[in-house]
Scaffold this motif. Structure first.
Motif, PDB file in Angstrom:
ATOM      1  N   SER A 243      -8.522   5.738  -3.033  1.00 57.25           N
ATOM      2  CA  SER A 243      -9.405   6.369  -3.817  1.00 57.25           C
ATOM      3  C   SER A 243     -10.088   7.427  -3.027  1.00 57.25           C
ATOM      4  O   SER A 243     -10.820   8.048  -3.629  1.00 57.25           O
ATOM      5  CB  SER A 243     -10.022   5.681  -4.825  1.00 57.25           C
ATOM      6  OG  SER A 243     -10.985   4.855  -4.105  1.00 57.25           O
ATOM      7  N   GLY A 244     -10.199   7.288  -1.668  1.00 59.91           N
ATOM      8  CA  GLY A 244     -11.044   8.125  -0.981  1.00 59.91           C
ATOM      9  C   GLY A 244     -11.442   7.618   0.441  1.00 59.91           C
ATOM     10  O   GLY A 244     -12.175   8.318   1.211  1.00 59.91           O
ATOM     11  N   MET A 245     -10.951   6.413   0.687  1.00 55.01           N
ATOM     12  CA  MET A 245     -11.368   5.682   1.939  1.00 55.01           C
ATOM     13  C   MET A 245     -10.375   6.235   3.120  1.00 55.01           C
ATOM     14  O   MET A 245     -10.934   6.499   4.228  1.00 55.01           O
ATOM     15  CB  MET A 245     -11.036   4.126   1.766  1.00 55.01           C
ATOM     16  CG  MET A 245     -11.557   3.481   2.915  1.00 55.01           C
ATOM     17  SD  MET A 245     -13.394   3.306   3.160  1.00 55.01           S
ATOM     18  CE  MET A 245     -13.545   2.143   4.377  1.00 55.01           C
ATOM     19  N   GLY A 246      -9.422   6.604   2.708  1.00 58.71           N
ATOM     20  CA  GLY A 246      -8.241   7.281   3.722  1.00 58.71           C
ATOM     21  C   GLY A 246      -7.568   6.306   4.546  1.00 58.71           C
ATOM     22  O   GLY A 246      -7.125   6.567   5.711  1.00 58.71           O
ATOM     23  N   ARG A 247      -7.696   5.110   4.558  1.00 56.89           N
ATOM     24  CA  ARG A 247      -6.964   4.104   5.318  1.00 56.89           C
ATOM     25  C   ARG A 247      -5.710   3.762   4.841  1.00 56.89           C
ATOM     26  O   ARG A 247      -4.548   4.613   4.783  1.00 56.89           O
ATOM     27  CB  ARG A 247      -8.014   3.001   5.470  1.00 56.89           C
ATOM     28  CG  ARG A 247      -9.215   3.086   6.272  1.00 56.89           C
ATOM     29  CD  ARG A 247      -9.913   2.056   6.342  1.00 56.89           C
ATOM     30  NE  ARG A 247     -10.014   1.122   5.276  1.00 56.89           N
ATOM     31  CZ  ARG A 247     -11.001   0.029   5.477  1.00 56.89           C
ATOM     32  NH1 ARG A 247     -11.621  -0.445   6.586  1.00 56.89           N
ATOM     33  NH2 ARG A 247     -11.249  -0.779   4.360  1.00 56.89           N
TER      34      ARG A 247
ATOM     35  N   THR B 189      -9.023  -1.086  -5.113  1.00 58.45           N
ATOM     36  CA  THR B 189      -9.447  -0.268  -4.103  1.00 58.45           C
ATOM     37  C   THR B 189     -10.537  -0.403  -3.471  1.00 58.45           C
ATOM     38  O   THR B 189     -11.157  -1.724  -3.500  1.00 58.45           O
ATOM     39  CB  THR B 189      -9.715   1.392  -4.884  1.00 58.45           C
ATOM     40  OG1 THR B 189      -9.848   2.339  -3.803  1.00 58.45           O
ATOM     41  CG2 THR B 189     -11.053   1.099  -5.630  1.00 58.45           C
ATOM     42  N   HIS B 190     -11.154   0.383  -2.219  1.00 60.29           N
ATOM     43  CA  HIS B 190     -12.354  -0.133  -1.339  1.00 60.29           C
ATOM     44  C   HIS B 190     -13.183   1.196  -1.419  1.00 60.29           C
ATOM     45  O   HIS B 190     -12.684   2.192  -1.220  1.00 60.29           O
ATOM     46  CB  HIS B 190     -11.748  -0.517  -0.026  1.00 60.29           C
ATOM     47  CG  HIS B 190     -12.654  -1.119   0.651  1.00 60.29           C
ATOM     48  ND1 HIS B 190     -13.461  -2.477   0.307  1.00 60.29           N
ATOM     49  CD2 HIS B 190     -13.462  -0.623   1.956  1.00 60.29           C
ATOM     50  CE1 HIS B 190     -14.495  -2.612   1.149  1.00 60.29           C
ATOM     51  NE2 HIS B 190     -14.606  -1.558   2.316  1.00 60.29           N
TER      52      HIS B 190
ATOM     53  N   ALA C 288       0.780  -1.265   0.186  1.00 60.40           N
ATOM     54  CA  ALA C 288       0.082   0.012  -0.103  1.00 60.40           C
ATOM     55  C   ALA C 288       0.879   1.246  -0.187  1.00 60.40           C
ATOM     56  O   ALA C 288       0.296   2.559   0.082  1.00 60.40           O
ATOM     57  CB  ALA C 288      -0.937   0.138   1.234  1.00 60.40           C
ATOM     58  N   SER C 289       2.213   1.114  -0.006  1.00 63.60           N
ATOM     59  CA  SER C 289       3.003   2.464  -0.137  1.00 63.60           C
ATOM     60  C   SER C 289       4.375   2.215  -0.389  1.00 63.60           C
ATOM     61  O   SER C 289       4.931   1.103  -0.429  1.00 63.60           O
ATOM     62  CB  SER C 289       3.053   2.914   1.305  1.00 63.60           C
ATOM     63  OG  SER C 289       3.802   2.152   2.130  1.00 63.60           O
TER      64      SER C 289
END
Length: 367
Positions: A132-136, A164-165, A106-107
């Motif tokens: 994409s916008g979940m912020g986790r 993505t989620h 994830a990074s």
């Protein structure tokens, strides 16, 4: 925690219902869509090993949250791919390789830590996570995604997928969902090297946004026959709840008007009443906020009176019933039904949490 086999409290799991739900959902998916079954958190309380063994032939991949959940499936004989959709620390890469577990990366920081520690990624298969916008967890820029894919391959890893989620696919207002979908679609379409598997659809998106399904879906709560939105959005087709929770009366007594029941003496009988004791409490995941809710006895709703204790609840009965009389906490009893979603509404939470909180002290029985 040991399962309490010698008390009447038990969860019953209908494995055929789960089989049927998979086939029902698959019938509404685009052809050749891969089916990822989410069995994390002990298959949402249903029993990960038992469920996975029964559905293995119907699915393409299993999704778990931790390495240990993946190891449990491997040690039980599961052969299908297993994707860890949670983040793992770089030091645990060797364990993932040993048990042939797909890892979420994830990074760029994760890859840099692997390289700094001199760890080999040879034999490791990964899916890239995009935030994409979940912020986790997940990369948020195309540049980072491209660098990550390139760097992982150079380090010997196989980049099989990217995903993505969605945060709000289970809500009527789809504005946030559409923003996330647009972001993820744009990023994937601009990748220098696009992985073979692209997935974004969770249960909610698989049910209500089939037009945006990519190459695979990740189905969790719907697998077990529950509505991801609670009752905010109607299911597009019927699913079969696979879980029920039952116990039995272990003590029945008549108390006089004014007598108190439970810790804090929060309940006082208004008249002579029959009180039944049921062996389940907050240590089992039947939390204290269930006071005032009801269970079913002989097809009748019986209120939980007095505070929920660690190991017991007390219910007001309409009449005397003998010891051993069945008590239904989730499921059907006579012509009446209590759903997991109704329990969740009492707690002001979601049906996912209700099932996941039910502890291993409650044995699972399978049919």
């Amino acid at each position: 925690m040991v399962s309490s086999l010698h008390r009447p409290t038990k969860a019953k799991v209908d494995l055929q219902a789960i089989n049927d739900n998979i086939e029902i959902i698959k019938a509404h998916l685009p052809k050749k869509t891969q089916f990822f079954a989410v069995v994390k958190a002990n298959a949402y309380g249903h029993g990960a090993v038992a469920v996975s063994k029964v559905i293995e032939k119907q699915v393409d991949t299993f999704c778990v949250s931790t390495i240990d959940e993946g190891i449990e499936l491997r040690q039980s004989g599961i052969k299908k791919p297993i994707l860890i959709i949670g983040a793992i620390l770089p030091k645990d890469v060797t364990i993932a390789i040993e048990y042939d577990l797909l890892v979420t990366v994830a990074s760029l920081e994760w890859l840099e830590a692997v390289q700094k520690e001199g760890l080999s990624l040879s034999g490791l298969s990964v899916h890239i996570k995009v935030d994409s916008g979940m912020g986790r967890i997940g990369v948020r820029h195309l540049k980072d995604a491209n660098q990550l894919i390139k760097g992982l391959k150079e380090a010997g890893a196989s980049v099989e997928g990217i995903f993505t989620h969605f945060a709000t696919a289970d809500e009527k207002d789809d504005s946030q969902y559409q923003k996330q979908l647009a972001f993820f679609t744009s990023l994937v379409n601009q990748l220098e090297e696009k992985p073979a598997i692209v997935h974004s659809s969770n249960s909610a998106a698989s049910l209500w946004h089939t037009e945006s399904i990519m190459t695979a879906v990740r189905v969790g709560i719907a697998l077990y026959g529950l509505n991801p939105s609670g009752d905010e959005i109607t299911l597009p087709y019927p699913l079969k709840p696979a879980f029920s929770l039952e116990s039995a009366l272990v003590n029945v007594k008549e108390i006089s008007s004014g007598a108190s029941v439970g810790y804090g003496a929060t309940y006082h009988a208004k008249q002579s009443e029959w009180i039944g004791t049921v062996p389940i409490g907050y240590a089992d995941g039947w939390t204290r906020d269930m006071q005032g809710f009801s269970v079913l006895v002989d097809g009748q709703f019986c209120e939980i009176v007095g505070r929920v204790s660690m190991d017991q609840i007390t219910i007001r009965l309409p009449q005397y019933y003998p010891l051993g009389t069945k008590v239904t906490l989730i499921g059907q009893n006579g012509e009446q039904m209590i759903t997991t979603t109704q329990v969740a509404q009492q707690r002001e939470t979601i049906n996912y949490e209700v099932l996941c909180l039910l502890s291993e002290r409650i044995p699972r029985e399978y049919k």
